[in-house]
Motif scaffolding. Structure first.
Motif, PDB file in Angstrom:
ATOM      1  N   VAL A  51      -0.542   2.053 -13.299  1.00 10.87           N
ATOM      2  CA  VAL A  51       0.169   2.236 -12.027  1.00 10.87           C
ATOM      3  C   VAL A  51       1.353   1.282 -11.876  1.00 10.87           C
ATOM      4  O   VAL A  51       2.414   1.688 -11.376  1.00 10.87           O
ATOM      5  N   PRO A  52       1.264  -0.002 -12.285  1.00  7.04           N
ATOM      6  CA  PRO A  52       2.482  -0.831 -12.208  1.00  7.04           C
ATOM      7  C   PRO A  52       3.658  -0.218 -12.967  1.00  7.04           C
ATOM      8  O   PRO A  52       4.805  -0.251 -12.486  1.00  7.04           O
ATOM      9  N   ASP A  53       3.388   0.355 -14.152  1.00  5.10           N
ATOM     10  CA  ASP A  53       4.449   1.042 -14.897  1.00  5.10           C
ATOM     11  C   ASP A  53       4.962   2.251 -14.130  1.00  5.10           C
ATOM     12  O   ASP A  53       6.170   2.542 -14.130  1.00  5.10           O
ATOM     13  N   LEU A  54       4.051   2.973 -13.491  1.00  4.45           N
ATOM     14  CA  LEU A  54       4.449   4.173 -12.750  1.00  4.45           C
ATOM     15  C   LEU A  54       5.297   3.820 -11.533  1.00  4.45           C
ATOM     16  O   LEU A  54       6.204   4.577 -11.161  1.00  4.45           O
ATOM     17  N   ILE A  55       5.022   2.676 -10.914  1.00  4.26           N
ATOM     18  CA  ILE A  55       5.850   2.232  -9.797  1.00  4.26           C
ATOM     19  C   ILE A  55       7.274   1.975 -10.279  1.00  4.26           C
ATOM     20  O   ILE A  55       8.258   2.400  -9.654  1.00  4.26           O
ATOM     21  N   ARG A  56       7.391   1.290 -11.396  1.00  6.00           N
ATOM     22  CA  ARG A  56       8.725   1.013 -11.944  1.00  6.00           C
ATOM     23  C   ARG A  56       9.425   2.313 -12.361  1.00  6.00           C
ATOM     24  O   ARG A  56      10.630   2.479 -12.139  1.00  6.00           O
ATOM     25  N   TYR A  57       8.672   3.211 -12.966  1.00  4.80           N
ATOM     26  CA  TYR A  57       9.251   4.445 -13.503  1.00  4.80           C
ATOM     27  C   TYR A  57       9.687   5.402 -12.401  1.00  4.80           C
ATOM     28  O   TYR A  57      10.820   5.902 -12.400  1.00  4.80           O
ATOM     29  N   HIS A  58       8.788   5.680 -11.464  1.00 10.27           N
ATOM     30  CA  HIS A  58       9.079   6.678 -10.434  1.00 10.27           C
ATOM     31  C   HIS A  58       9.909   6.133  -9.276  1.00 10.27           C
ATOM     32  O   HIS A  58      10.707   6.868  -8.681  1.00 10.27           O
ATOM     33  N   LEU A  59       9.722   4.863  -8.930  1.00  8.64           N
ATOM     34  CA  LEU A  59      10.383   4.307  -7.748  1.00  8.64           C
ATOM     35  C   LEU A  59      11.523   3.357  -8.086  1.00  8.64           C
ATOM     36  O   LEU A  59      12.338   3.047  -7.215  1.00  8.64           O
ATOM     37  N   GLY A  60      11.544   2.852  -9.335  1.00  4.12           N
ATOM     38  CA  GLY A  60      12.557   1.860  -9.685  1.00  4.12           C
ATOM     39  C   GLY A  60      12.356   0.556  -8.951  1.00  4.12           C
ATOM     40  O   GLY A  60      13.321  -0.159  -8.641  1.00  4.12           O
ATOM     41  N   VAL A 116       0.833  -1.199   0.000  1.00  6.51           N
ATOM     42  CA  VAL A 116       0.000   0.000   0.000  1.00  6.51           C
ATOM     43  C   VAL A 116       0.870   1.252   0.000  1.00  6.51           C
ATOM     44  O   VAL A 116       0.636   2.203  -0.754  1.00  6.51           O
ATOM     45  N   SER A 117       1.886   1.257   0.853  1.00  5.84           N
ATOM     46  CA  SER A 117       2.799   2.401   0.928  1.00  5.84           C
ATOM     47  C   SER A 117       3.476   2.651  -0.414  1.00  5.84           C
ATOM     48  O   SER A 117       3.600   3.796  -0.867  1.00  5.84           O
ATOM     49  N   GLN A 118       3.918   1.585  -1.062  1.00  6.39           N
ATOM     50  CA  GLN A 118       4.555   1.716  -2.374  1.00  6.39           C
ATOM     51  C   GLN A 118       3.602   2.350  -3.378  1.00  6.39           C
ATOM     52  O   GLN A 118       3.978   3.226  -4.160  1.00  6.39           O
ATOM     53  N   ARG A 119       2.363   1.915  -3.342  1.00  7.02           N
ATOM     54  CA  ARG A 119       1.348   2.444  -4.273  1.00  7.02           C
ATOM     55  C   ARG A 119       1.163   3.946  -4.044  1.00  7.02           C
ATOM     56  O   ARG A 119       1.089   4.732  -4.987  1.00  7.02           O
ATOM     57  N   VAL A 120       1.070   4.348  -2.781  1.00  8.67           N
ATOM     58  CA  VAL A 120       0.862   5.754  -2.448  1.00  8.67           C
ATOM     59  C   VAL A 120       2.053   6.592  -2.900  1.00  8.67           C
ATOM     60  O   VAL A 120       1.895   7.677  -3.476  1.00  8.67           O
ATOM     61  N   ARG A 121       3.258   6.101  -2.683  1.00  9.95           N
ATOM     62  CA  ARG A 121       4.458   6.849  -3.075  1.00  9.95           C
ATOM     63  C   ARG A 121       4.523   7.039  -4.581  1.00  9.95           C
ATOM     64  O   ARG A 121       4.905   8.101  -5.076  1.00  9.95           O
ATOM     65  N   ALA A 122       4.125   6.002  -5.303  1.00  8.63           N
ATOM     66  CA  ALA A 122       4.136   6.114  -6.759  1.00  8.63           C
ATOM     67  C   ALA A 122       3.080   7.103  -7.250  1.00  8.63           C
ATOM     68  O   ALA A 122       3.332   7.890  -8.173  1.00  8.63           O
ATOM     69  N   LEU A 123       1.912   7.089  -6.646  1.00 11.12           N
ATOM     70  CA  LEU A 123       0.860   8.022  -7.041  1.00 11.12           C
ATOM     71  C   LEU A 123       1.220   9.447  -6.666  1.00 11.12           C
ATOM     72  O   LEU A 123       0.889  10.401  -7.389  1.00 11.12           O
ATOM     73  N   GLU A 124       1.900   9.626  -5.543  1.00  6.54           N
ATOM     74  CA  GLU A 124       2.413  10.953  -5.174  1.00  6.54           C
ATOM     75  C   GLU A 124       3.354  11.471  -6.262  1.00  6.54           C
ATOM     76  O   GLU A 124       3.250  12.618  -6.717  1.00  6.54           O
TER      77      GLU A 124
END
Length: 526
Positions: A328-337, A91-99
């Motif tokens: 969002v899965p792409d955004l997690i990879r893109y923004h957070l690595g 959940v935390s990872q998801r929030v950080r990526a959306l931020e």
């Protein structure tokens, strides 16, 4: 126990208490044992006491225009501590990526330039607001509070169903459920180490205080409500009371000198942080709907000047768009690595002609949702729809493929639930709530478990007649995991192919009612 579970049916869904062959899952053993000592009549007596306590407290919600006590089931949902240590970081990872996505989409838009998210998906979203572009939150936080809806599939695995980062509701029921259940089953609370939820209001206030404009050391925080006719008004009052801040309506605020002020009996008082529970369209009649009585004229100008913080930020609804959800899965990879911890439910993007044709061919097998829907509104479950309903839906999909997504029917996990026939399996989801203070993302242990009360029903929303369960995370108090907001530079990734106004209060009632009826985005209806 014989009275309660002897005829408990085994279903095709993954049951959270009773495993294959009838064995009780480890996390539920104490609850199972406690229930074994009760007769059916004793369990119903406790359930009646629970219902009366909710009625006295005024824990209610709006259902079809009628205010009702919120149904709380007497059997809790229980999660093992090690399982929560998988869910909470996800959940935390998801929030950080959306931020990171929201900061980018209302700023440089690098993710669009790098091809991670198509520009058309963003600009065509109903809740992408150009008026929010360039507004920089003082501590960089736009998603102060989020509710990420999760489900368990037929194999017991967790998946993200949707994101709610605009004005997610339901946390008041988490707090009220816990208080009521502690009174109903004191023996279980004495025997089990159940992680507490009482800390939520303090953490929320700390996050709001941390978001105050630069140079404000002792900020004034308020909760902005549409008013008493809003379906979540109980929550607004509870949060204001437990945080020790003022609950205000739009007519209590005004703008002067580029700052927001609150009318009080001692004179005006400057407002620094507004935890708003008013939808974007109604927040500022100068910028958005000119006929709004619910917001405060000039509020967006003050936010742009950096003189007030609006939480959650205006424009967050673009991240709640169900088509954006597929990226969002792409955004997690893109923004957070990082690789996503919690996968999405498989989803068809109907803008793809091939996907559209496949969905049209399999319409009677799938769940089809409007991308700006919430509360189960507009959702069509193919296997339960009539041929006429599917024909109408088929035409709507062809006319507006951007407005819809399709997903397979997910057999949500079940938990024993007390109904007229006794304890029966009923489908549930889970909405964990997360609070971001700019340094770390705190995920409230458990969250809101929503339960569909009719047999076989998969739509759990209270607006569709669902109820709730208290969610227990075992393991006692543990240190929270700090999740840094400072990330390395974005990297390109391959596309994921998987899919004030002074007025008489009666003047505001139609708008308050309209707002809750028009809440078709952001998961604001619990």
């Amino acid at each position: 126990m014989a009275d309660l579970f002897d005829d408990y049916p085994a279903g095709t869904a993954w049951d959270e208490m009773i495993g294959p062959g009838g064995e009780v899952r480890a996390a539920y053993r104490h609850v199972h044992s406690a229930l074994a000592q009760l007769s059916a009549d004793e369990l119903r007596a406790r359930a009646d006491t629970l219902a009366r306590s909710y009625l006295k407290q005024g824990v209610t919600f709006d259902f079809a225009g009628e205010e009702r006590p919120f149904p709380l089931d007497v059997v809790p949902r229980v999660m093992a501590g090690d399982e929560w240590e998988h869910v909470a970081p996800g959940v935390s990872q998801r929030v950080r990526a959306l931020e990171a996505f929201l900061a980018d989409v209302y700023g440089p838009q690098k993710a669009i330039a790098d091809g991670v998210v198509p520009r058309s998906v963003v600009v065509s979203s109903t809740h992408f607001h150009r008026a929010a572009r360039g507004i920089e939150p003082p501590n960089g936080v736009r998603v102060h509070v989020s509710g990420i809806d999760l489900v368990r599939d037929s194999l017991g695995g967790w998946r993200v169903l949707e994101d709610n980062v605009r004005v997610p509701s339901g946390v008041s029921y988490v707090l009220s459920n816990r208080r009521a259940m502690a009174q109903t089953f004191p023996e279980l609370f004495a025997a089990l180490r159940i992680r507490p939820v009482v800390d939520y209001s303090r953490r929320l206030l700390a996050a709001l205080t941390a978001a105050a404009p630069h140079g404000v050391d002792d900020p004034t925080v308020v909760v902005l409500t549409p008013g008493v006719f809003n379906s979540a008004y109980f929550e607004h009052t509870l949060l204001a009371r437990t945080m020790g801040v003022e609950l205000v309506e739009g007519r209590d605020l005004y703008v002067s000198g580029g700052r927001v002020w609150m009318r009080t009996t001692q004179g005006r008082r400057r407002v620094d942080v507004i935890y708003r529970r008013v939808d974007d369209d109604y927040i500022d009649p100068v910028t958005f709907r000119s006929d709004s009585f619910l917001g405060c004229p000039g509020l967006m100008t003050c936010a742009r000047l950096g003189n007030v913080t609006i939480a959650n930020a205006i424009g967050n609804g673009v991240a709640d768009d169900k088509l954006l959800y597929t990226y969002v899965p792409d955004l997690i990879r893109y923004h957070l690595g990082e690789e996503p911890i919690l996968p999405n439910v498989d989803t068809w993007r109907l803008e793809d002609p091939g996907a559209l044709e496949e969905v049209l061919d399999r319409l009677d097998e799938l769940v089809v949702k409007p991308v700006d829907g919430s509360g189960g509104k507009g959702l069509v479950v193919g296997p339960r729809a009539t041929r006429a309903e599917l024909d109408v839906l088929r035409g709507r999909l062809r006319e507006d493929p951007r407005g819809w997504i399709a997903q397979p029917v997910v057999q949500l996990s079940t938990v024993p639930t007390l109904v007229e026939d006794g304890l029966r399996p009923r489908h549930v989801d889970l909405r964990p709530f997360a609070v971001n203070d700019g340094d770390s993302v705190y995920v409230l242990p458990g969250g809101l478990t929503r339960v569909a009360l009719p047999e076989g029903e998969l739509v759990v929303n209270s607006s569709q007649g669902g109820g709730s369960k208290d969610t227990w995370v075992l393991g006692g108090r543990v240190p929270r995991r700090a999740q840094s907001q400072r990330q390395s530079l974005p990297q390109a990734v391959p596309k994921d192919a998987s899919v004030p106004i002074d007025s008489h209060p009666s003047d505001t009632r139609p708008q308050v009612m309209q707002q809750q009826q028009q809440r078709t985005t952001g998961g604001t209806t619990c």
